[in-house]
Each structure stands twice: as C-alpha cells, then as structure tokens.
Design an enzyme around this catalytic site. Structure first.
Site, PDB file in Angstrom:
ATOM      1  N   LYS A  99       0.864  -1.183   0.000  1.00 47.18           N
ATOM      2  CA  LYS A  99       0.000   0.000   0.000  1.00 47.18           C
ATOM      3  C   LYS A  99       0.892   1.222   0.000  1.00 47.18           C
ATOM      4  CE  LYS A  99      -4.497   0.568   0.221  1.00 47.18           C
ATOM      5  NZ  LYS A  99      -5.566  -0.379  -0.116  1.00 47.18           N
ATOM      6  N   ASP A 106      -7.076   4.144  -4.309  1.00 42.47           N
ATOM      7  CA  ASP A 106      -7.709   3.951  -3.006  1.00 42.47           C
ATOM      8  C   ASP A 106      -8.364   5.316  -2.716  1.00 42.47           C
ATOM      9  OD1 ASP A 106      -7.661   1.816  -0.652  1.00 42.47           O
ATOM     10  OD2 ASP A 106      -7.411   3.734   0.336  1.00 42.47           O
TER      11      ASP A 106
END
Ligand code: GLU
Length: 451
Positions: free
Chosen positions: A130, A170
């Site tokens: 991430k 995201d």
C-alpha cells in the site's frame, strides 16, 4: 526448544507495540489477525519455528520520500510519499495508493498488512502493499493534482514495475490520478506496461474494475445470507461513504432487490427512507464524481430525504449495513445499536471500518460479519485480471469479467467457510478469512526458507 514456543499472544503483541510505537492502526490490524492465527497454529509447530506471523507483520520494506510540488499561487509545497511493500511471497506486491490528509506510516502499514491476506484470499498471485501521501486533494485544481501526481511518480517509479509492485487507487486516487501517474511513468521509463491498475479503458484498463469493489461486497453479503438460508430481496440496507465503493455497493444491492437508504461523506449522512433508485444513484455519481460535490446536496435535490450533519448512518434501523467510507467508522456503541435495531449482516466495503470492539459486539449478538479482507477483495481481484490482460495484451469482454468477479467472490466465501466454524454454530467469517489468507502466504514462505 525453540524460543518461539514461549511466546504467547500477549508477548507477541508487546513486541509488535515495542517495534511499532504509536502506530495504533497497524497494531490494531495485527492484533485482529494474530488472535485467530495463534489459535490456528497452536498445534502447528512448523509455523512457530519459522516465526511466520512475526515475519508477515514486519513489512519487507517501507519507502518514504519527499514530494515537492508548486500550487497555483506558485507556493512550494512539501508532502510525504510512501510505499509499504509488506509481503511478496505469492506474487508481485499489489495494493492501492491513498491520498488523504490523514495518511501516515501507521495507516499505510495496516493497509499493506491487510492487503497481504486479502490478495491471498482472491486466489490470484498477488503480494501485499500500500502507498500514498498526506497530500489533501480536497479543493485542489486539476493542474495542482496533475503536478502532485507527476512529482509523486518521479520518485515512486524506481520502486514499482509490472512484475515487482503494481499500485492502484484507493481513497483520493481514481482514474484521473492514475492517468497522471501512468503518463509520468511512461514518460520516465519509455515503457508501456501494466505498472498500475485502475487505468482508463482506452489505455490498458479493465472493464468492471470501477464497479468491482462495491459489487463484490454485495456478492459476499449475498453469499453469507444464502448460506444462512436468506436473501437480499426486500432487506433494508445502510451504506456509508459516497465514493466509488459506496455507490457501486448501493447499485448492486438495488439490482438484487434491497432497499438502500443512506450514504455519507465526511460532513454527515443522507437518509432517503424511500430508498435509492437507479436515477438517484446516477445523480450521486455525477455529483460526487466530476462535480466533486458534497452529499448534503442530495437532500435538497430529492424530496423526502434528509441530511444529518456530523453523523454517521448507524442509528438508522436496517437489516444490512455496508460501511464503505474509511477505517474505524463503526464503534462498539454503533454495533450495539445496529444489533438492537435488528441488523442481520454487515459487510465491510472500506478497509477496517469496524473497530475490533465493534466486531466483538456483532459476533456476540450473532450478526454475520464479512471482514474487509474478504468482502471488499473484488476490487483488487479485478485489478489482478487487469494485470493478466496487460501481460497478454488482450482485453476481456464485460460479461466474462462480470462472471469471473462473481466466481472469485464465491471462491473467497468458500475459502473463508473452511475455517469459519465458531462456537455455537456461529459462522465466524473474520476468523475464516484470517486463517485462509494466512495459510497460503505462510506455506509459500516456508518453501522459501529463512528469507
Ligand atoms: N485499494 C483497493 C483495496 O483496498 C484496491 C487495490 C488494488 O486494486 O490494487 O483493495
């Protein structure tokens, strides 16, 4: 006797806290997994000896870098960028980029850790990562967004690659941002490869990617209900958030016969007791999408709807709840109220929206709970299919992708069920997801030896 024989859950967590001071979200995510894994590996010495959980909870690498850009008034601005590469035992690192003012190392480490289990559950070969930045896209002009994205990629490009690490979107990162970053990657490297997913359809993106996370959440909900002998038809559902995941979860729930009555953003929630229609959701998509408006405007546009400033939707009585906004948006008190008002099932569209205490309340009340790493895995799964399409230089048809997404979500549900038996017949999907996600990664790590 190996040292690890003496480590119990509390000692393990003490170590995690000591090594990751102040990183509360990361500690929370590790604890949620560790509880179930300690139980599962109690009689499996090999995982203890190889210290597998300790290794998964230590990112392979955390890259942090300065991102400088110039705003429209020619002020120099400095942001922090990150990429957390958590684990690549089963495939190249994979996971989104988040641009939000709250972003810090703790949040990205928790997300990368969760992503490792989520990606494993999809059955596709993807490791967990991430990244993102504390850049706040709110109120920024299009050219400011472009300059920031270009500057961010100017550093990120050296850490990623189609077989190394494949970021996606995201919170705060959608098709526009992916476009600017892909453009910059291509310009720097002179390579046209699938280094990012969530791309536009014209330039290597996949059909169904946009809808995949939200649709997948509702498919998972449908599978949990079906396993319990129920269905979505006629059920009242609350949804939080109003971004890509929320609107597509609402859209799929509506198609499958549920009445969806709420959406929200950081300013509050809207309640439409009549339920959303296709037309109303199209309005939300336009309003929140290109126009980047606030959800409060919905209550002015549609009769019968109301806006509740500063609140989340959890006091609205419902059968089903889908938190699709952000982490820690459902607390124990919310869970108690939801259960009291007759909640049957919750599926997490966002990552870790329910606190560990809230999950405990739901479990004790017998409410079915689909954890994010299973329920919202549809998005990254179609990202995996986008990678496959890019590698083979083909584009799959929409109907193929829709049916693959449905199958993948069913596969995830099945994988969770294998380990989900709780006491009193309660189907503990959180536990099932943790164990099934862990096992595949852990076994791959065992094969590689001590690395
Ligand atoms: N950010 C999404 C997630 O939380 C998607 C990641 C991806 O497609 O790589 O799973």
């Amino acid at each position: 006797m190996a040292i690890s024989d003496h480590v119990d859950l509390d000692q393990f967590m003490d170590g995690v806290k000591r090594r990751n001071p102040g990183e509360t979200e990361f500690q929370q995510a590790v604890y949620e997994v560790a509880v179930d894994i300690f139980d599962y590996i109690a009689d499996k010495e090999i995982y203890h000896e190889a210290q597998i959980l300790r290794r998964i909870a230590e990112p392979d690498r955390v890259v942090s870098f300065r991102v400088c850009w110039e705003d429209d008034n020619h002020n120099v601005r400095v942001q922090r960028g990150y990429r957390v590469q958590n684990n690549n035992a089963i495939g190249p690192y994979k996971g989104g980029l988040r641009f939000h003012k709250s972003v810090n190392q703790s949040i990205l480490k928790f997300l990368a850790f969760e992503q490792t289990f989520k990606n494993s559950l999809t059955g596709l070969p993807m490791g967990g990562a991430k990244g993102g930045s504390d850049f706040n896209p709110k109120g920024k002009s299009d050219s400011e967004i472009m300059r920031f994205c270009q500057s961010f990629m100017t550093e990120l490009y050296r850490h990623v690659g189609e077989d190394t690490d494949v970021p996606a979107g995201d919170i705060g990162v959608g098709a526009r941002e992916i476009g600017y970053m892909f453009g910059q990657y291509k310009r720097i490297t002179n390579r046209y490869v699938g280094v990012l997913t969530g791309k536009g359809i014209e330039w290597g993106g996949s059909l169904v990617r946009k809808e995949a996370t939200g649709y997948g959440v509702v498919y998972f909900l449908e599978d949990m209900l079906r396993h319990a002998g129920e269905g979505l038809e006629g059920k009242v559902m609350t949804v939080s958030g109003s971004g890509n995941v929320a609107v597509h979860a609402a859209e799929k729930a509506l198609q499958l016969g549920a009445r969806v009555v709420t959406l929200s953003d950081s300013e509050g929630f809207i309640h439409d007791p009549d339920g959303f229609t296709r037309e109303k959701l199209e309005w939300v998509k336009r309003h929140k999408g290109h126009r980047r408006g606030r959800i409060s405007a919905y209550a002015e546009e549609f009769k019968g709807a109301s806006f509740h400033e500063g609140e989340r939707p959890w006091r609205v009585p419902c059968d089903l709840a889908c938190p699709c906004a952000t982490q820690n948006e459902v607390h124990a008190d919310d869970a108690r109220l939801l259960a009291k008002n007759g909640l049957k099932a919750m599926a997490e569209g966002a990552n870790m929206p329910a606190t560990n205490d809230a999950v405990k309340v739901l479990r004790e009340a017998g409410v079915l709970f689909g954890p994010a790493k299973a329920a919202n895995a549809g998005g990254v799964a179609v990202s995996g299919l986008e990678m496959a399409q890019n590698s083979t230089r083909i584009a799959m048809r929409e109907d193929e992708l829709q049916s693959l997404l449905r199958d993948i979500m069913q596969g995830i549900h099945g994988r969770c069920l294998e380990h989900a038996q709780g006491p009193d017949g309660y189907v503990d999907y959180a536990k099932g997801a943790n164990i099934a996600g862990f096992k595949k990664v852990a076994d791959a790590m065992l094969a590689f030896g001590i690395v």
